[in-house]
Motif scaffolding. Structure first.
Motif, mmCIF file in Angstrom:
data_model
loop_
_atom_site.group_PDB
_atom_site.id
_atom_site.type_symbol
_atom_site.label_atom_id
_atom_site.label_comp_id
_atom_site.label_asym_id
_atom_site.label_seq_id
_atom_site.Cartn_x
_atom_site.Cartn_y
_atom_site.Cartn_z
ATOM 1 N N LEU A 205 0.829 -1.212 0.000
ATOM 2 C CA LEU A 205 0.000 0.000 0.000
ATOM 3 C C LEU A 205 0.863 1.261 0.000
ATOM 4 C CD1 LEU A 205 -3.006 -1.012 2.303
ATOM 5 C CD2 LEU A 205 -2.914 -0.885 -0.186
ATOM 6 N N ALA A 206 2.076 1.165 0.564
ATOM 7 C CA ALA A 206 3.004 2.305 0.492
ATOM 8 C C ALA A 206 3.371 2.554 -0.973
ATOM 9 C CB ALA A 206 4.258 2.024 1.318
ATOM 10 N N LEU A 207 3.616 1.475 -1.728
ATOM 11 C CA LEU A 207 3.951 1.633 -3.153
ATOM 12 C C LEU A 207 2.789 2.290 -3.895
ATOM 13 C CD1 LEU A 207 5.693 -1.793 -3.893
ATOM 14 C CD2 LEU A 207 6.792 0.444 -3.703
ATOM 15 N N ALA A 208 1.560 1.875 -3.545
ATOM 16 C CA ALA A 208 0.378 2.465 -4.197
ATOM 17 C C ALA A 208 0.297 3.959 -3.881
ATOM 18 C CB ALA A 208 -0.885 1.754 -3.722
ATOM 19 N N HIS A 209 0.538 4.292 -2.615
ATOM 20 C CA HIS A 209 0.472 5.702 -2.198
ATOM 21 C C HIS A 209 1.565 6.521 -2.894
ATOM 22 C CE1 HIS A 209 0.328 9.223 0.478
ATOM 23 N NE2 HIS A 209 1.650 9.113 0.535
ATOM 24 N N PHE A 210 2.789 5.986 -2.875
ATOM 25 C CA PHE A 210 3.913 6.737 -3.453
ATOM 26 C C PHE A 210 3.767 6.889 -4.973
ATOM 27 C CE2 PHE A 210 6.607 5.177 0.349
ATOM 28 C CZ PHE A 210 6.323 6.331 1.065
ATOM 29 N N LYS A 211 3.207 5.871 -5.626
ATOM 30 C CA LYS A 211 3.018 5.935 -7.086
ATOM 31 C C LYS A 211 2.279 7.222 -7.455
ATOM 32 C CE LYS A 211 1.580 2.563 -10.588
ATOM 33 N NZ LYS A 211 0.918 1.266 -10.763
ATOM 34 N N GLU A 212 1.323 7.588 -6.615
ATOM 35 C CA GLU A 212 0.513 8.769 -6.898
ATOM 36 C C GLU A 212 1.133 10.054 -6.358
ATOM 37 O OE1 GLU A 212 -4.057 9.897 -6.095
ATOM 38 O OE2 GLU A 212 -3.578 7.746 -6.136
ATOM 39 N N HIS A 213 1.742 9.981 -5.161
ATOM 40 C CA HIS A 213 2.140 11.221 -4.476
ATOM 41 C C HIS A 213 3.645 11.457 -4.406
ATOM 42 C CE1 HIS A 213 -1.994 11.732 -3.124
ATOM 43 N NE2 HIS A 213 -1.987 10.450 -2.793
ATOM 44 N N ASN A 214 4.448 10.410 -4.632
ATOM 45 C CA ASN A 214 5.894 10.542 -4.406
ATOM 46 C C ASN A 214 6.599 9.473 -5.251
ATOM 47 O OD1 ASN A 214 8.447 10.904 -3.312
ATOM 48 N ND2 ASN A 214 7.766 10.840 -1.171
ATOM 49 N N PRO A 215 6.508 9.613 -6.598
ATOM 50 C CA PRO A 215 6.851 8.489 -7.480
ATOM 51 C C PRO A 215 8.304 8.011 -7.420
ATOM 52 C CG PRO A 215 6.189 10.444 -8.744
ATOM 53 C CD PRO A 215 5.949 10.769 -7.315
ATOM 54 N N THR A 216 9.215 8.830 -6.887
ATOM 55 C CA THR A 216 10.609 8.359 -6.813
ATOM 56 C C THR A 216 10.965 7.832 -5.417
ATOM 57 O OG1 THR A 216 11.296 10.643 -6.416
ATOM 58 C CG2 THR A 216 11.479 9.830 -8.692
ATOM 59 N N ALA A 217 9.993 7.777 -4.526
ATOM 60 C CA ALA A 217 10.253 7.249 -3.172
ATOM 61 C C ALA A 217 10.612 5.764 -3.254
ATOM 62 C CB ALA A 217 9.016 7.432 -2.304
ATOM 63 N N GLN A 218 11.378 5.308 -2.258
ATOM 64 C CA GLN A 218 11.788 3.899 -2.193
ATOM 65 C C GLN A 218 11.266 3.267 -0.907
ATOM 66 O OE1 GLN A 218 13.731 2.112 -4.490
ATOM 67 N NE2 GLN A 218 13.475 3.896 -5.831
ATOM 68 N N VAL A 219 10.945 1.971 -0.994
ATOM 69 C CA VAL A 219 10.547 1.210 0.194
ATOM 70 C C VAL A 219 11.537 0.061 0.357
ATOM 71 C CG1 VAL A 219 8.722 -0.168 1.282
ATOM 72 C CG2 VAL A 219 8.100 1.730 -0.254
ATOM 73 N N VAL A 220 12.150 -0.048 1.538
ATOM 74 C CA VAL A 220 13.046 -1.181 1.806
ATOM 75 C C VAL A 220 12.512 -1.937 3.015
ATOM 76 C CG1 VAL A 220 15.359 -1.878 2.549
ATOM 77 C CG2 VAL A 220 15.097 -0.106 0.814
ATOM 78 N N ILE A 221 12.294 -3.244 2.836
ATOM 79 C CA ILE A 221 11.880 -4.085 3.972
ATOM 80 C C ILE A 221 13.125 -4.817 4.461
ATOM 81 C CG2 ILE A 221 10.323 -5.890 4.782
ATOM 82 C CD1 ILE A 221 8.607 -5.400 2.257
ATOM 83 N N LEU A 222 13.555 -4.489 5.681
ATOM 84 C CA LEU A 222 14.690 -5.187 6.299
ATOM 85 C C LEU A 222 14.087 -6.236 7.212
ATOM 86 C CD1 LEU A 222 16.878 -2.077 7.196
ATOM 87 C CD2 LEU A 222 17.318 -3.744 5.376
ATOM 88 N N ASP A 223 14.116 -7.488 6.783
ATOM 89 C CA ASP A 223 13.359 -8.523 7.491
ATOM 90 C C ASP A 223 14.269 -9.359 8.384
ATOM 91 O OD1 ASP A 223 11.246 -10.219 8.237
ATOM 92 O OD2 ASP A 223 10.367 -10.057 6.235
#
Ligand SMILES: Cc1cc2nc3c(=O)[nH]c(=O)nc-3n(C[C@H](O)[C@H](O)[C@H](O)COP(=O)(O)OP(=O)(O)OC[C@H]3O[C@@H](n4cnc5c(N)ncnc54)[C@H](O)[C@@H]3O)c2cc1C
Length: 439
Positions: A205-223
């Motif tokens: 859902l972060a990717l969906a949000h960023f696609k619209e509002h912040n298209p160059t944002a990155q999400v990293v999951i450190l698991d």
């Protein structure tokens, strides 16, 4: 089979299975346990506790039911990822207790600070309340002992948003205000923890949000883990909606998303709220614009205080969800070791209904209905598309087991039209589970 030919035992069994699709309110087509008398105290007015209290009023209408909950409002964790990503409001996931009061539940807003199992009473901030039967559904508390720098205070800089409420609003505010091209780090803990698919839905859902509002944002999951819940389904969904693929090292990499597994440098061992930095086992420092660090979890604190937890911090229960330490105390929801059921709202709801039926039968001096359980877990890949996993549980050879051939994961090779339907079913599921909780 006509409704009036179904006996109580068959009906409860059937509803356990039906709960796989929806947790919609169970209406009573039969006589309740009129002979059930006594005082049941339920601690925790969340998914497990509110549902249990609600169903006790139906199945044991002559019993007194008291629900003790510390807060006057409850916000559901389910659908809170949508709130965090600006797709829904806090109001839409927040409930009061008037519905339960109308059903006859004695709702007490207080904090339980101790349990006197010998004297059959709970100690609260303002006195004590006696019980004949006690049900605990206090959810989780955080265990900061395994990650350096981890504390409740750090969550004010690096919100976990793993208990819905102010933490949800704080993370939502940070995401909405993140600089263009910024980095969101999501750091999920080791198993077991509340809602195993939750962090990966949050990333989607972060990717969906960023696609619209912040298209160059990155999400990293450190698991912290080597693999995660519904991994195949999430990977297929991430790839189809946002691009990316599994790497040769076993990570996942897309244009705006990275998932790094524990042994590849994903495991967080230290956090520093002052600099928004997390340090992984390989010594690497990761500084995020927003850091969603989700700490390790154990059973709600009252369980430890009452001496009900095992060495890992969770409550062992028997097949009826009675504490293995004290058999007049039932423990349901995330606090219990209910394996193979996951720590989910649907599991808590299913356990709550079974325990309500068991208590009603027990108080009436009748045989308790056979135990069956279910879990349906929907996750959003975007606002429009969903995936789900369904499982049915029963008791076999003295053990709680997953019923073979029942349930499954709905994703592989399915059309996007199918996933759009899953998203709609998820919204129906939400209505069902919350009406089971709050009437
Ligand atoms: C981001 C996220 C998304 C999720 N999505 C889903 C989903 O889609 N589907 C799903 O099935 N599950 C989902 N879950 C999991 C679900 O929210 C939990 O598994 C469920 O709420 C557990 O219910 P519970 O009754 O054990 O605890 P809770 O619902 O947390 O309730 C515990 C209650 O006890 C109260 N309490 C605790 N201690 C005391 C005390 N000493 N005195 C008085 N009151 C006390 C608390 O205030 C709280 O209201 C999600 C979780 C998260 C974090």
């Amino acid at each position: 089979m006509e409704m009036n030919n179904i006996n109580r035992r068959d009906f409860v069994k059937m509803m356990g299975a039906a709960g796989a699709a929806t947790t919609g309110a169970i209406l009573l087509p039969f006589e309740a346990y009129a002979g059930a008398n006594g005082h049941v105290v339920v601690v925790g007015g969340g998914t497990g506790g509110a549902t249990c209290a609600n169903y006790l009023t139906r199945w044991a209408p002559n019993a007194k039911v008291t629900l003790i909950e510390k807060d006057s409002k409850y916000s559901t964790c389910f659908f809170s990822n949508e709130v965090i990503m600006g797709m829904a409001t806090m109001d839409s996931i927040t409930y009061g207790y008037d519905g339960l009061k109308k059903r006859g539940v004695n709702v007490v807003h207080d904090t339980v600070t101790g349990i006197d199992t010998g004297g059959k009473k709970v100690i609260t901030g303002s006195g004590s309340i006696s019980y004949d039967i006690l049900v605990l559904s206090p959810g989780i508390t955080f265990d900061h002992s395994t990650v350096d720098g981890s504390s409740d205070a750090v969550a004010e800089q690096m919100p976990h948003a793993w208990k819905a409420g102010p933490q949800t609003s704080l993370l939502a505010k940070q995401i909405a205000g993140m600089r263009q091209g910024g980095l969101l780090i999501i750091a999920p803990p080791e198993n077991p923890f509340r809602c195993p698919p939750g962090p990966y839905e949050r990333a989607a859902l972060a990717l969906a949000h960023f696609k619209e509002h912040n298209p160059t944002a990155q999400v990293v999951i450190l698991d912290a883990k080597e693999k995660h819940s519904k991994q195949g389904a999430f990977r297929e969904g991430w790839t189809r909606v946002y691009g990316g693929e599994a790497t040769a090292e076993g990570n996942f990499e897309g244009p705006n998303l990275k998932w790094i597994k524990g042994s590849n440098g994903g495991k967080v061992v230290e956090v520093d709220g002052a600099t928004n930095t997390v340090i992984t086992e390989d010594g690497e420092e990761h500084k995020g614009d927003v850091v969603n660090y989700i700490p390790k979890q154990v059973a709600g604190a009252i369980c430890k205080d009452a001496g009900l937890v095992n060495a890992t911090g969770w409550c062992d229960v028997d097949l009826d969800f009675k504490s293995k330490v004290c058999d007049i105390v039932f423990v349901i929801g995330d606090a219990s070791v209910a394996s193979p059921m996951p720590k989910s709202g649907h599991s808590a709801s299913s356990q709550a209904k079974n325990v309500a039926a068991t208590i009603a039968a027990q108080m009436a001096g009748e045989e308790a209905p056979p135990w069956t359980g279910s879990n349906t877990c929907y996750s959003f890949i975007s606002e429009k598309y969903g995936i789900s996993v369904v499982a049915i549980y029963a008791v076999k050879d003295g053990k709680r087991v997953k019923v073979k051939g029942a349930g499954g994961v709905a994703f592989k090779g399915k059309s996007l039209r199918h996933h759009a339907k899953e998203a709609k079913y998820a919204r129906g599921w939400y209505k069902g589970i919350t009406s089971d909780m709050f009437g």
